[in-house]
Design an enzyme around this catalytic site. Sequence first.
Site, mmCIF file in Angstrom:
data_model
loop_
_atom_site.group_PDB
_atom_site.id
_atom_site.type_symbol
_atom_site.label_atom_id
_atom_site.label_comp_id
_atom_site.label_asym_id
_atom_site.label_seq_id
_atom_site.Cartn_x
_atom_site.Cartn_y
_atom_site.Cartn_z
ATOM 1 N N GLU A 1 0.846 -1.199 0.000
ATOM 2 C CA GLU A 1 0.000 0.000 0.000
ATOM 3 C C GLU A 1 0.880 1.247 0.000
ATOM 4 O O GLU A 1 1.450 1.602 1.039
ATOM 5 C CB GLU A 1 -0.906 -0.043 1.247
ATOM 6 C CG GLU A 1 -2.100 0.873 1.150
ATOM 7 C CD GLU A 1 -3.100 0.684 2.299
ATOM 8 O OE1 GLU A 1 -3.022 -0.340 3.019
ATOM 9 O OE2 GLU A 1 -3.937 1.562 2.466
ATOM 10 N N LYS B 1 -7.019 -0.086 12.143
ATOM 11 C CA LYS B 1 -6.412 -0.715 10.952
ATOM 12 C C LYS B 1 -5.293 0.182 10.432
ATOM 13 O O LYS B 1 -4.239 -0.292 9.985
ATOM 14 C CB LYS B 1 -7.486 -0.952 9.874
ATOM 15 C CG LYS B 1 -7.011 -1.795 8.698
ATOM 16 C CD LYS B 1 -6.380 -0.977 7.572
ATOM 17 C CE LYS B 1 -5.937 -1.834 6.405
ATOM 18 N NZ LYS B 1 -5.286 -1.053 5.330
ATOM 19 N N ASP C 1 6.307 -11.900 14.437
ATOM 20 C CA ASP C 1 5.082 -12.676 14.240
ATOM 21 C C ASP C 1 3.924 -11.675 14.108
ATOM 22 O O ASP C 1 3.358 -11.228 15.112
ATOM 23 C CB ASP C 1 4.879 -13.608 15.435
ATOM 24 C CG ASP C 1 3.648 -14.487 15.277
ATOM 25 O OD1 ASP C 1 2.766 -14.150 14.470
ATOM 26 O OD2 ASP C 1 3.580 -15.516 15.977
ATOM 27 N N HIS D 1 -3.920 9.424 -1.492
ATOM 28 C CA HIS D 1 -4.018 7.967 -1.582
ATOM 29 C C HIS D 1 -4.179 7.534 -3.046
ATOM 30 O O HIS D 1 -3.427 6.714 -3.554
ATOM 31 C CB HIS D 1 -5.271 7.583 -0.794
ATOM 32 C CG HIS D 1 -5.312 6.193 -0.294
ATOM 33 N ND1 HIS D 1 -4.526 5.755 0.736
ATOM 34 C CD2 HIS D 1 -6.083 5.145 -0.652
ATOM 35 C CE1 HIS D 1 -4.807 4.509 0.996
ATOM 36 N NE2 HIS D 1 -5.748 4.104 0.158
HETATM 37 P P1 NAD Z 1 11.200 -17.464 21.807
HETATM 38 O O1 NAD Z 1 10.866 -16.024 21.848
HETATM 39 O O2 NAD Z 1 10.152 -18.433 22.192
HETATM 40 O O3 NAD Z 1 12.474 -17.812 22.713
HETATM 41 C C1 NAD Z 1 13.710 -17.218 22.541
HETATM 42 C C2 NAD Z 1 14.743 -18.026 23.288
HETATM 43 O O4 NAD Z 1 15.960 -17.306 23.233
HETATM 44 C C3 NAD Z 1 14.420 -18.235 24.759
HETATM 45 O O5 NAD Z 1 13.745 -19.447 24.956
HETATM 46 C C4 NAD Z 1 15.796 -18.238 25.420
HETATM 47 O O6 NAD Z 1 16.235 -19.549 25.664
HETATM 48 C C5 NAD Z 1 16.708 -17.628 24.387
HETATM 49 N N1 NAD Z 1 17.365 -16.376 24.839
HETATM 50 C C6 NAD Z 1 18.689 -16.092 24.713
HETATM 51 N N2 NAD Z 1 18.944 -14.854 25.153
HETATM 52 C C7 NAD Z 1 17.775 -14.321 25.551
HETATM 53 C C8 NAD Z 1 17.414 -13.057 26.080
HETATM 54 N N3 NAD Z 1 18.318 -12.061 26.272
HETATM 55 N N4 NAD Z 1 16.115 -12.830 26.352
HETATM 56 C C9 NAD Z 1 15.188 -13.781 26.154
HETATM 57 N N5 NAD Z 1 15.485 -15.023 25.663
HETATM 58 C C10 NAD Z 1 16.770 -15.279 25.357
HETATM 59 O O7 NAD Z 1 11.777 -17.642 20.362
HETATM 60 P P2 NAD Z 1 11.254 -18.447 19.122
HETATM 61 O O8 NAD Z 1 11.481 -19.907 19.284
HETATM 62 O O9 NAD Z 1 11.827 -17.757 17.952
HETATM 63 O O10 NAD Z 1 9.666 -18.268 19.175
HETATM 64 C C11 NAD Z 1 8.995 -17.136 18.748
HETATM 65 C C12 NAD Z 1 8.136 -17.549 17.598
HETATM 66 O O11 NAD Z 1 7.147 -18.480 18.048
HETATM 67 C C13 NAD Z 1 7.339 -16.437 17.024
HETATM 68 O O12 NAD Z 1 8.052 -15.774 16.030
HETATM 69 C C14 NAD Z 1 6.077 -17.143 16.479
HETATM 70 O O13 NAD Z 1 6.210 -17.295 15.095
HETATM 71 C C15 NAD Z 1 6.075 -18.483 17.121
HETATM 72 N N6 NAD Z 1 4.833 -18.902 17.828
HETATM 73 C C16 NAD Z 1 3.804 -18.041 18.136
HETATM 74 C C17 NAD Z 1 2.669 -18.504 18.815
HETATM 75 C C18 NAD Z 1 1.541 -17.554 19.186
HETATM 76 O O14 NAD Z 1 1.709 -16.356 19.166
HETATM 77 N N7 NAD Z 1 0.357 -18.047 19.584
HETATM 78 C C19 NAD Z 1 2.601 -19.854 19.165
HETATM 79 C C20 NAD Z 1 3.673 -20.689 18.854
HETATM 80 C C21 NAD Z 1 4.795 -20.214 18.179
#
Ligand code: NAD
Length: 380
Positions: A72, A261, A277, A373
């Site tokens: 957009e 929005k 995400d 726009h």
């Molecule tokens: P996460 O955010 O779950 O975890 C990051 C990891 O980094 C932590 O578990 C930790 O061990 C590590 N870490 C190292 N240094 C850190 C610091 N300074 N602070 C915090 N953590 C630190 O990361 P991920 O596995 O990338 O998960 C995120 C993704 O999960 C999202 O992008 C999304 O796509 C997905 N997800 C979303 C949902 C939902 O919103 N309902 C459900 C499931 C999965």
Amino acid sequence: MSKFYELMPGARRQQLGDMELLERLAGPITSETSCLDRMSENVIGAWRLPLGVVPSLVVDGRSHRIAMATEEPSVVAAACRVSRLANACGGITSHADRPVTAAQIMGCASPECARDAVRWIGQNVQMLLETANRCDPALCASGGGAFALEAQILEPAPDWPETFVVAKLFVHTSDAMGANAVNTMAEALQGELSRSLSGYVPGMAILTNDGAGRMVHAHLSIPYAQFGAFAHCEGRDIAVRIARACAFAQRSPERAVTHNKGILNGIIAAALPLGQDTRALSASILHEAHRTGAHKPLTCAELREDSLEFAIHLPLPAGFVGGFKKNPSVAAAFAFDGITSYDELCALLSAIGLIQNLGALWALVTEGIQAGHMRLHVRK
Ligand code: NAD
């Protein structure tokens, strides 16, 4: 197509056939493709959006460039226009609350067992928090971790006759979005509850996208004189019109949903190149807008004697660390935007939401949305 997921991206293309169409859909296979292959499933390449840039937005005293991926054109144009005004006013200030994500661990039980379960959880909070924290030493080392647990009963309802036991786990996620970290903890606790509670039938364990614990606040003060000089008109008059537009959105949910929005236009466009995400952001932000039971605007305007005070308050389940950073173009977007911490990420996303909304309201209450726009859309 059996074992399609085990193939390399190039081999998947061979199986799908029509290589010329696939090249147009998913671009060429490059050294980056194997990295993208590890990030998702059945990957055949990458799909592109136009990437625009806001050259400078001052947030908390620092000038940032902002890469924005959106189809957009008026989104980037409006952000650029208002960023110049915001910078002339000294920039945007922001504040992010300590990020807390909660998870729900749900099971079913008879009414009596459910009451026993809630009592047992209350008596074993410390042990359960330690179980959760053992799942993620890196999160705990960064200063985060599970810190509270509470349990409640959801009584049977006409649509479902069972009693639910819901344990709610609160986790400080430090620099992370935390979805996988919190889900891992929640599943560990579900295992513990299943083993320890009699008559408890495990249902599910997952985070909630209610972002009440992840609120971010951004603010811009616009002196009327500055507004007037910038827009070549009477500044207070525009400010009054903008404040009136916010009041209208407060009273009309049909207007508020479109008002919000416009905020998402900016946040999603900036969040996409940063690998965030965007579904979680949208779900949390829209839930917050609806928290009172009616859809409300997430920005507010206040008319002071000499200035318009414009602010945004919204949840941002964003991550500065996480798996998404393995994508080289995501890492490049963080470097390009000059984001060096979780707080800066939240500051930038809230600031872009704020100026996007201000730009939309400014256009709506003056020349109308279509003039600028449609000029851009006709070109497209
Ligand atoms: P996460 O955010 O779950 O975890 C990051 C990891 O980094 C932590 O578990 C930790 O061990 C590590 N870490 C190292 N240094 C850190 C610091 N300074 N602070 C915090 N953590 C630190 O990361 P991920 O596995 O990338 O998960 C995120 C993704 O999960 C999202 O992008 C999304 O796509 C997905 N997800 C979303 C949902 C939902 O919103 N309902 C459900 C499931 C999965």
